[in-house]
Every structure is written in structure tokens, then in C-alpha cells.
Design a protein around this motif. Structure first.
Motif, PDB file in Angstrom:
ATOM      1  N   GLU A 154      -2.427   8.435   2.918  1.00  0.00           N
ATOM      2  CA  GLU A 154      -3.463   8.250   2.122  1.00  0.00           C
ATOM      3  C   GLU A 154      -3.142   6.696   2.248  1.00  0.00           C
ATOM      4  O   GLU A 154      -4.319   5.730   1.958  1.00  0.00           O
ATOM      5  CB  GLU A 154      -3.018   8.990   0.914  1.00  0.00           C
ATOM      6  N   ALA A 155      -1.961   6.100   2.045  1.00  0.00           N
ATOM      7  CA  ALA A 155      -1.422   5.300   2.011  1.00  0.00           C
ATOM      8  C   ALA A 155      -1.693   3.934   3.207  1.00  0.00           C
ATOM      9  O   ALA A 155      -2.636   2.719   3.345  1.00  0.00           O
ATOM     10  CB  ALA A 155       0.115   4.627   2.005  1.00  0.00           C
ATOM     11  N   SER A 201       1.847   8.642  -6.417  1.00  0.00           N
ATOM     12  CA  SER A 201       1.483   9.877  -6.247  1.00  0.00           C
ATOM     13  C   SER A 201       1.405  10.885  -7.285  1.00  0.00           C
ATOM     14  O   SER A 201       2.365  10.954  -8.746  1.00  0.00           O
ATOM     15  CB  SER A 201       2.358   9.869  -5.281  1.00  0.00           C
ATOM     16  N   VAL A 211       0.724   3.991  -3.048  1.00  0.00           N
ATOM     17  CA  VAL A 211       0.948   5.109  -3.600  1.00  0.00           C
ATOM     18  C   VAL A 211       1.434   6.301  -3.796  1.00  0.00           C
ATOM     19  O   VAL A 211       1.513   7.119  -4.334  1.00  0.00           O
ATOM     20  CB  VAL A 211       0.286   5.643  -2.151  1.00  0.00           C
ATOM     21  N   ASP A 271      -8.860  -0.115   3.857  1.00  0.00           N
ATOM     22  CA  ASP A 271      -9.911   0.073   2.573  1.00  0.00           C
ATOM     23  C   ASP A 271      -9.536  -1.511   2.249  1.00  0.00           C
ATOM     24  O   ASP A 271     -10.006  -2.555   2.809  1.00  0.00           O
ATOM     25  CB  ASP A 271      -9.917   1.031   1.659  1.00  0.00           C
ATOM     26  N   SER A 272      -8.033  -1.675   2.325  1.00  0.00           N
ATOM     27  CA  SER A 272      -8.112  -3.566   1.795  1.00  0.00           C
ATOM     28  C   SER A 272      -8.241  -4.105   2.595  1.00  0.00           C
ATOM     29  O   SER A 272      -8.659  -5.794   2.029  1.00  0.00           O
ATOM     30  CB  SER A 272      -6.372  -3.153   0.983  1.00  0.00           C
ATOM     31  N   SER A 316      -4.960   4.605   4.719  1.00  0.00           N
ATOM     32  CA  SER A 316      -6.640   4.423   3.850  1.00  0.00           C
ATOM     33  C   SER A 316      -6.567   3.634   3.304  1.00  0.00           C
ATOM     34  O   SER A 316      -7.656   2.669   3.690  1.00  0.00           O
ATOM     35  CB  SER A 316      -6.587   5.466   3.884  1.00  0.00           C
ATOM     36  N   ALA A 317      -5.413   3.484   2.460  1.00  0.00           N
ATOM     37  CA  ALA A 317      -5.747   2.182   1.175  1.00  0.00           C
ATOM     38  C   ALA A 317      -5.563   1.108   2.242  1.00  0.00           C
ATOM     39  O   ALA A 317      -6.077   0.262   1.652  1.00  0.00           O
ATOM     40  CB  ALA A 317      -4.750   2.563  -0.194  1.00  0.00           C
ATOM     41  N   TYR A 318      -4.649   1.019   3.251  1.00  0.00           N
ATOM     42  CA  TYR A 318      -4.374   0.005   3.852  1.00  0.00           C
ATOM     43  C   TYR A 318      -5.367  -1.017   4.643  1.00  0.00           C
ATOM     44  O   TYR A 318      -5.720  -1.772   4.331  1.00  0.00           O
ATOM     45  CB  TYR A 318      -3.152  -0.299   4.857  1.00  0.00           C
ATOM     46  N   SER A 366       1.047  -0.945   0.229  1.00  0.00           N
ATOM     47  CA  SER A 366      -0.360   0.062   0.291  1.00  0.00           C
ATOM     48  C   SER A 366       0.321   1.747   0.026  1.00  0.00           C
ATOM     49  O   SER A 366       0.944   1.925  -0.535  1.00  0.00           O
ATOM     50  CB  SER A 366      -0.871  -0.007   1.555  1.00  0.00           C
TER      51      SER A 366
END
Length: 252
Positions: free
Chosen positions: A156-157, A118, A114, A163-164, A159-161, A110
Motif C-alpha cells: 500500500e505504501a 494503519s 502508511v 500516486d504522489s 502505491s501511495a508513493y 510514504s
């Protein structure tokens, strides 16, 4: 000799391409990482971001580096470490590099994903060879992107982590659990079920609540029945028809 922040600044702006932090009394890896460090934290996950004023290649050649990085993360409960190195080459031009150390594959992917994708800012990363699967290194083409601009990307990374890691509806949350953890969860669920059954067998059932009480599942507790316009029209038609039928014999 105790190094101060001014020593690091003077060292970083030195025009000599060979002058790195190793020119000063040797520091431990932890001292180098904690000298200029920031930390971001979210939902129990901690990421350390350290500025290291030396060539990344020289930093990675330190003896027992990976063992020391792992010990550093464990000692301070960090899930990932991002080392941002900076030094000046022979032309007095700044050179920035990145190293991401993270034993957790999903989190490392993640963060790297990101940073690589970017556009605001565009880091212009070029992957560098690495001999360890838990470490990813980059040459950062955009030397204007400082740590201050990198921090929002790391948020942001994270958050992506997270979410996954969300489990889709209807699927058991066992994909990331070890066999031992799964067995413990099953044992706990079984114990709870047996305990609940035992309680049901020992305790007599309670008498039903009168329906004229305002309790859950009582019709009065649900408010007035919902009527649609069609239902009202049908009811009126039935009443009108009934009145007409009753009136017919009397007319005769």
C-alpha cells in the motif's frame, strides 16, 4: 559455528533480557539482514524486509551501520530496507521494533505514513530517536503484527508513493530532475526538433490525397453526418416552405 534458523528461534525465545544475537559468533550486517528476508517489487522499486532477532537499540549501535546499510541496498538494488527486530524481555514478553532505512525522502515518508496510520492492523507505533535523517525507528506496540501482516501495508505504501509522484496535467515533469538531467532532456528535444526541421526542408511535400479516397481526414471516412431531430425538423420546414412558395404563383 554456522548459525541455523533454529539458533535464531532459540535465541529469540530466550527469557534472558540481555541475550541477543551478539552472544553468538559475530555476523556481518549483510548476513543478519539476508538470514530471514523478503522482498517486494513494484514498477522498478524494490523494498527489502528483514527479520532481525535482537534489540533494535543494540542493532543500531553496530559500528559503521549506516554505511553498511547503504552498501547493502546499493549492492542488491534496494530502494528501501525495513528491519523488523524481535526479542524477549526479562518477563519473557515479546518486543517488536521497526527501522526504516531509505535515502529517498518521498519513499520513506510514504512508508512511514502508511505504517503510522494503519488501522488494519493497528501497529501502535511509537517513534524512537534517530541520529540519521535516512533512518526512522519505531517501537511496535502491537506485537501480534508479524511480517506477514506488514507486507500488504508496504504494498500500500508503494502505491501511495507512485500516486504522489504522478505529475498533474499541464505541468512539466521536472520537479524531481536534477539540473543536469533537465539540460540533457532539453538538448535531446532540441536535437529532435532540428532534425525534424531539416527533414522537412530536404524532402519535397507529398501531393494531396484525393478526397474521394477512404483515408484519414476524408469526409467519407468519418461515416454519415450526424443529424439531430431539430436539424431534421428545420430541414423539413424549409422544404415545405419552399414548396408552398413555388406553388403560390401557379395558383394565381
Amino acid at each position: 559455528m554456522r548459525l541455523t534458523s533454529m539458533h535464531y528461534i532459540r535465541l529469540a525465545v530466550s527469557p534472558s533480557s540481555l541475550l541477543t544475537i551478539t552472544s553468538y559468533p559475530r555476523l556481518t550486517t549483510e548476513q543478519m539482514l539476508r538470514k530471514d528476508q523478503k522482498t517486494i517489487y513494484r514498477q522498478g522499486t524494490k523494498v527489502a524486509i528483514s527479520a532481525v532477532y535482537m534489540d533494535l537499540e543494540a542493532f543500531l549501535q553496530r559500528s559503521n551501520l549506516l554505511t553498511e546499510l547503504s552498501a547493502f541496498c546499493q549492492a542488491h538494488s534496494y530502494d528501501a530496507l525495513v528491519a523488523m527486530t524481535i526479542f524477549f524481555n526479562a518477563h519473557n514478553e515479546p518486543v517488536r521494533q521497526l527501522a526504516i532505512f531509505c535515502p529517498h525522502v518521498a519513499l520513506r515518508m510514504s512508508i512511514c505514513g502508511v505504517l503510522e496510520q494503519s488501522h488494519s492492523p493497528a501497529l501502535k507505533l511509537t517513534s524512537l530517536p534517530s541520529t540519521h535523517p535516512n533512518l526512522q525507528a519505531y517501537l511496535q506496540g502491537n506485537t501480534q503484527a508479524s511480517r506477514k501482516k506488514l507486507l500488504p501495508l508496504l504494498q500500500e505504501a508503494l502505491s501511495a508513493y507512485f500516486d504522489s509522484m504522478k505529475i498533474p496535467s499541464g505541468q512539466p515533469e521536472t520537479a524531481h530532475l536534477s539540473r543536469e538531467q533537465v539540460d540533457k532532456e532539453l538538448d535531446r528535444a532540441g536535437s529532435t526538433l532540428i532534425s525534424g526541421l531539416s527533414q522537412d526542408e530536404e524532402d519535397p511535400p507529398l501531393p494531396p490525397t484525393p478526397m474521394n479516397s477512404l483515408v484519414d481526414e476524408c469526409p467519407l471516412d468519418q461515416g454519415l453526418p450526424k443529424l439531430s431531430a431539430e436539424a431534421v425538423f428545420e430541414k423539413c420546414s424549409q422544404i415545405s416552405l419552399s414548396q408552398s412558395t413555388n406553388a403560390s404563383p401557379s395558383n394565381k
